[in-house]
Design an enzyme around this catalytic site. Structure first.
Site, mmCIF file in Angstrom:
data_model
loop_
_atom_site.group_PDB
_atom_site.id
_atom_site.type_symbol
_atom_site.label_atom_id
_atom_site.label_comp_id
_atom_site.label_asym_id
_atom_site.label_seq_id
_atom_site.Cartn_x
_atom_site.Cartn_y
_atom_site.Cartn_z
ATOM 1 N N LYS A 174 0.731 -0.942 -0.042
ATOM 2 C CA LYS A 174 -0.033 0.110 0.007
ATOM 3 C C LYS A 174 0.651 1.121 0.132
ATOM 4 O O LYS A 174 1.414 1.665 1.155
ATOM 5 C CB LYS A 174 -0.876 -0.008 1.280
ATOM 6 C CG LYS A 174 -1.912 1.184 0.916
ATOM 7 C CD LYS A 174 -2.394 1.647 2.407
ATOM 8 C CE LYS A 174 -1.625 2.831 2.728
ATOM 9 N NZ LYS A 174 -1.507 3.992 2.019
ATOM 10 N N GLY B 198 -4.864 3.102 -0.945
ATOM 11 C CA GLY B 198 -5.865 3.299 0.011
ATOM 12 C C GLY B 198 -5.184 4.369 1.005
ATOM 13 O O GLY B 198 -3.882 4.475 0.811
ATOM 14 N N GLY C 162 -8.028 3.274 6.130
ATOM 15 C CA GLY C 162 -8.861 2.245 5.640
ATOM 16 C C GLY C 162 -7.952 0.933 5.158
ATOM 17 O O GLY C 162 -8.041 0.236 6.153
ATOM 18 N N VAL C 163 -7.295 0.970 4.096
ATOM 19 C CA VAL C 163 -6.741 -0.068 3.721
ATOM 20 C C VAL C 163 -5.214 -0.433 4.590
ATOM 21 O O VAL C 163 -5.015 -1.612 5.049
ATOM 22 C CB VAL C 163 -5.945 0.086 2.294
ATOM 23 C CG1 VAL C 163 -5.032 -0.954 1.828
ATOM 24 C CG2 VAL C 163 -7.131 0.209 1.249
ATOM 25 N N GLY C 164 -4.810 0.691 5.153
ATOM 26 C CA GLY C 164 -3.690 0.412 6.109
ATOM 27 C C GLY C 164 -4.091 -0.292 7.441
ATOM 28 O O GLY C 164 -3.322 -1.234 7.705
ATOM 29 N N GLY D 13 -4.518 5.473 5.376
ATOM 30 C CA GLY D 13 -4.132 4.557 6.510
ATOM 31 C C GLY D 13 -5.060 3.962 7.164
ATOM 32 O O GLY D 13 -5.285 2.987 7.717
ATOM 33 N N CYS E 190 14.033 11.535 6.690
ATOM 34 C CA CYS E 190 13.894 11.071 8.290
ATOM 35 C C CYS E 190 15.357 11.271 8.672
ATOM 36 O O CYS E 190 15.541 11.210 9.955
ATOM 37 C CB CYS E 190 13.233 9.562 8.121
ATOM 38 S SG CYS E 190 14.355 8.532 7.144
ATOM 39 N N GLU F 139 9.968 16.722 14.493
ATOM 40 C CA GLU F 139 10.317 16.869 13.182
ATOM 41 C C GLU F 139 9.821 17.624 12.141
ATOM 42 O O GLU F 139 8.677 17.742 12.473
ATOM 43 C CB GLU F 139 10.155 15.250 12.468
ATOM 44 C CG GLU F 139 10.757 14.867 11.463
ATOM 45 C CD GLU F 139 10.468 13.043 10.961
ATOM 46 O OE1 GLU F 139 9.404 12.980 11.263
ATOM 47 O OE2 GLU F 139 11.503 12.577 10.614
ATOM 48 N N GLU G 289 10.006 1.909 10.587
ATOM 49 C CA GLU G 289 11.036 3.076 10.180
ATOM 50 C C GLU G 289 10.243 4.242 10.481
ATOM 51 O O GLU G 289 9.471 4.548 9.470
ATOM 52 C CB GLU G 289 11.554 2.704 8.564
ATOM 53 C CG GLU G 289 12.396 1.191 8.553
ATOM 54 C CD GLU G 289 13.552 1.214 9.212
ATOM 55 O OE1 GLU G 289 14.130 2.189 9.846
ATOM 56 O OE2 GLU G 289 14.183 0.247 8.999
HETATM 57 P P1 NAD Z 1 2.538 8.704 7.476
HETATM 58 O O1 NAD Z 1 2.871 7.853 8.591
HETATM 59 O O2 NAD Z 1 1.431 9.804 7.330
HETATM 60 O O3 NAD Z 1 2.280 7.570 6.151
HETATM 61 C C1 NAD Z 1 2.963 6.686 5.727
HETATM 62 C C2 NAD Z 1 2.125 5.438 5.238
HETATM 63 O O4 NAD Z 1 1.361 5.181 6.233
HETATM 64 C C3 NAD Z 1 1.202 5.726 3.969
HETATM 65 O O5 NAD Z 1 1.033 4.778 3.092
HETATM 66 C C4 NAD Z 1 -0.229 6.034 4.968
HETATM 67 O O6 NAD Z 1 -1.241 5.924 4.289
HETATM 68 C C5 NAD Z 1 0.102 5.008 5.873
HETATM 69 N N1 NAD Z 1 -0.899 4.824 7.254
HETATM 70 C C6 NAD Z 1 -1.130 6.514 7.821
HETATM 71 N N2 NAD Z 1 -1.854 5.929 9.165
HETATM 72 C C7 NAD Z 1 -1.857 4.778 9.169
HETATM 73 C C8 NAD Z 1 -2.415 3.580 9.920
HETATM 74 N N3 NAD Z 1 -3.272 4.025 11.222
HETATM 75 N N4 NAD Z 1 -2.501 2.355 9.783
HETATM 76 C C9 NAD Z 1 -1.728 1.895 8.818
HETATM 77 N N5 NAD Z 1 -1.115 2.698 7.834
HETATM 78 C C10 NAD Z 1 -1.079 3.878 7.882
HETATM 79 O O7 NAD Z 1 3.952 9.344 6.928
HETATM 80 P P2 NAD Z 1 4.257 10.203 5.570
HETATM 81 O O8 NAD Z 1 3.843 11.539 5.919
HETATM 82 O O9 NAD Z 1 3.833 9.677 4.304
HETATM 83 O O10 NAD Z 1 6.059 10.043 5.796
HETATM 84 C C11 NAD Z 1 6.768 11.072 6.381
HETATM 85 C C12 NAD Z 1 7.142 10.158 7.764
HETATM 86 O O11 NAD Z 1 7.764 9.113 7.327
HETATM 87 C C13 NAD Z 1 8.037 10.972 8.436
HETATM 88 O O12 NAD Z 1 7.884 11.035 9.787
HETATM 89 C C14 NAD Z 1 9.357 10.631 8.183
HETATM 90 O O13 NAD Z 1 10.545 10.624 9.367
HETATM 91 C C15 NAD Z 1 9.177 8.892 8.143
HETATM 92 N N6 NAD Z 1 9.996 8.326 7.275
HETATM 93 C C16 NAD Z 1 11.100 7.210 8.077
HETATM 94 C C17 NAD Z 1 12.187 6.644 7.309
HETATM 95 C C18 NAD Z 1 12.978 5.804 8.031
HETATM 96 O O14 NAD Z 1 13.333 4.987 7.238
HETATM 97 N N7 NAD Z 1 13.021 5.732 9.373
HETATM 98 C C19 NAD Z 1 12.095 6.956 5.891
HETATM 99 C C20 NAD Z 1 11.296 8.003 5.396
HETATM 100 C C21 NAD Z 1 10.110 8.539 5.917
#
Ligand code: NAD
Length: 480
Positions: free
Chosen positions: A174, A205, A209-211, A207, A282, A382, A249
């Protein structure tokens, strides 16, 4: 306008159970560029069922064949690299040159590295060198849900999909709903490469929903997630009911410690790394900790460098930075800069509002906030934008204490001509990675964090181990 109204399930493109679409917006123009169907529980059910069925044969497929399938996929990926760069650039705003080189290249690097490593990987070994009684078998975990963010989309998709397929897991991916074009294209590449049906599935999808449906699903054995801490917490809680393996991560708040014997390029290198990808990394060295003896000159240098950074639309070739990904991110960053100013930071470059001449698009001014203290919001949260926070320190001990005074622990950086000191500091830093004097990671480096930056490691041998269970068989040779 692209219509992403199909999911890739069981080797075919299928329409969603019911159409519920959102717009995907180009952050450089604020214009919609695609309509994306968001999946529902029924779509997750279909994908997980397909992956569970395919696992029975894929996990038994000889490694040589699995490897050949991944080689085919890597070839398609290389052939369609330009298309991939264009998709990434449009969906998340990385300037086209960055998108076609570093962004697409991160995927290629992981393909190559995992393919190099898998041939020599020991899937079986003896527990004790002098006995054939205890055999250790490393076996694929099963069906894995891969949930990825928007900032380095192919880096994260390749880091997860490639080792999962090589180890014999089957996957449901996803991608981020904010930047789904690249993930969709990746699924087209899987189809073209002729990976057996059900081994790789994609459901678009959000987070909620599909997440969360993937995370809760009893037949999903593991969730590999990259993204925010907020979502990482939600996933951990949801996954707990079925005791899933969870790899996280998450975010970072890297310190870049500049001692007074740092090399001449250290400030420029730090800024470039902090502003890379418009600060949306990140592992960005977002807190620059500067030895008092070189403090004022470093602040002046940092301000000059930041003022020279060009900001322009993603479609323009060159080494400028692009917009940040969305209006929500833009507003969050504005709020954080404002909080820094309210809490006493000294603005030496950039600041609130868009850069001059850019009225449309989520463009942020490359900003340097000096005289910060580590308790300010800009030093704790962050920012995920082109904002460099600068904090002075007086001693090595103090620098280490400030660097470690954060809930995060992903990457820290040390700049010093004294390698003994640099190594000593590297040992004292509580983070999964430390980079000394601008020496970056290898493709084989295990990527991951201490503390709230996550759990588990991706990349290299550790990234292969992530997708394996360990089985211990005693009595292998009939002795006891
Ligand atoms: P996000 O957490 O909003 O979304 C990431 C993914 O998770 C998306 O596909 C989203 O749809 C899904 N998601 C959101 N809520 C969910 C839930 N409750 N259940 C399941 N899935 C869910 O993050 P973002 O804004 O897309 O990315 C930025 C973040 O990612 C920053 O905090 C950054 O530091 C982190 N990041 C970490 C690394 C690492 O390797 N440590 C690398 C890149 C980015």
């Amino acid at each position: 306008m692209q219509h992403l109204h199909h999911f890739f399930i069981d080797g075919a493109w299928v329409p969603p159970h019911r159409l519920n679409a959102i717009e995907v917006v180009d952050p450089s123009t604020e214009q919609p560029i695609a309509s994306l169907a968001l999946g529902a529980e029924e779509d997750v059910e279909r994908a997980v069922t397909a992956a569970a069925r395919a696992f029975l044969s894929w996990s038994e497929t000889p490694l040589k064949e699995r490897k050949a399938a991944v080689v085919r996929l890597a070839e398609v990926y290389q052939r369609r690299a330009e298309e991939m760069g264009a998709a990434i650039s449009r969906e998340m705003g990385a300037p086209i040159d960055l998108a076609t080189t570093a962004q697409v290249g991160s995927g290629s690097g992981h393909f190559q590295t995992f393919l190099d490593l898998i041939g020599g990987f020991e899937f079986e070994e003896w527990l004790e060198a002098d006995s054939h009684c205890h055999r250790i078998l490393k076996e694929p975990i099963g069906v894995v849900a891969l949930i990825t963010p928007w900032n380095w989309p192919m880096n994260q998709i390749a880091l997860k999909v490639v080792p999962a397929l090589l180890t014999g897991c089957t996957v449901v991916l996803k991608p981020s709903e904010i930047a789904p074009l690249s993930g969709h294209l990746f699924a087209e590449m899987v189809a073209e490469a002729g990976i057996p049906a059900g081994v790789f599935n994609l459901v678009h999808g959000n987070g909620a929903g599909v997440g969360s449906a993937l995370t809760a699903h009893p037949r999903v054995d593991m969730v590999s997630f990259t993204g925010s801490n907020r979502a990482g917490v939600a996933i951990s809680k949801t996954a707990a009911d079925t005791i899933k393996r969870v790899s996280l991560e998450l975010g970072g708040k890297g310190a870049n410690i500049l001692f007074d014997d740092a090399d001449e390029e250290a400030v420029a290198r730090g800024l470039a790394s902090c502003f890379l990808n418009s600060g949306q990394g990140c592992n960005a060295p977002s807190r620059m900790l500067v030895h008092r003896g070189i403090y004022e000159e470093t602040v002046a240098k940092a301000a000059e460098i930041a003022r020279a950074v060009q900001v322009a639309p993603a479609s323009r070739p060159g080494d400028h930075i692009g917009p940040v990904v969305s209006r929500a991110q833009y507003e969050r960053i504005q709020g954080l800069i404002a909080s820094g100013l309210e809490q006493g930071a000294r603005l030496v470059a950039g600041g609130l509002g868009r850069p001059e001449g850019l009225e449309i698009g989520y463009f942020v001014r490359p900003t340097v906030l000096a005289d910060c203290t580590n308790d300010m919001t800009v030093a704790r949260e962050e920012i995920f934008g082109p904002v460099q926070v600068i904090i002075p320190f007086d001693s090595e001990e103090e620098a280490i204490a400030i660097a470690n005074d954060t809930v995060f622990g992903l990457t820290n950086y040390v700049q010093s001509a004294d390698l003994d000191r640099a190594r000593r500091v590297a040992r004292a830093l509580r983070s999964g990675m430390v980079e000394i004097n601008g020496v970056g990671r290898s493709w084989r480096t295990p990527f991951g964090g201490y503390k709230q930056s996550g759990s588990g490691r991706e990349g290299g041998l550790w990234g292969i181990e992530e997708f394996l269970e360990v089985k211990a068989v005693s009595g292998w040779d009939g002795t006891g």
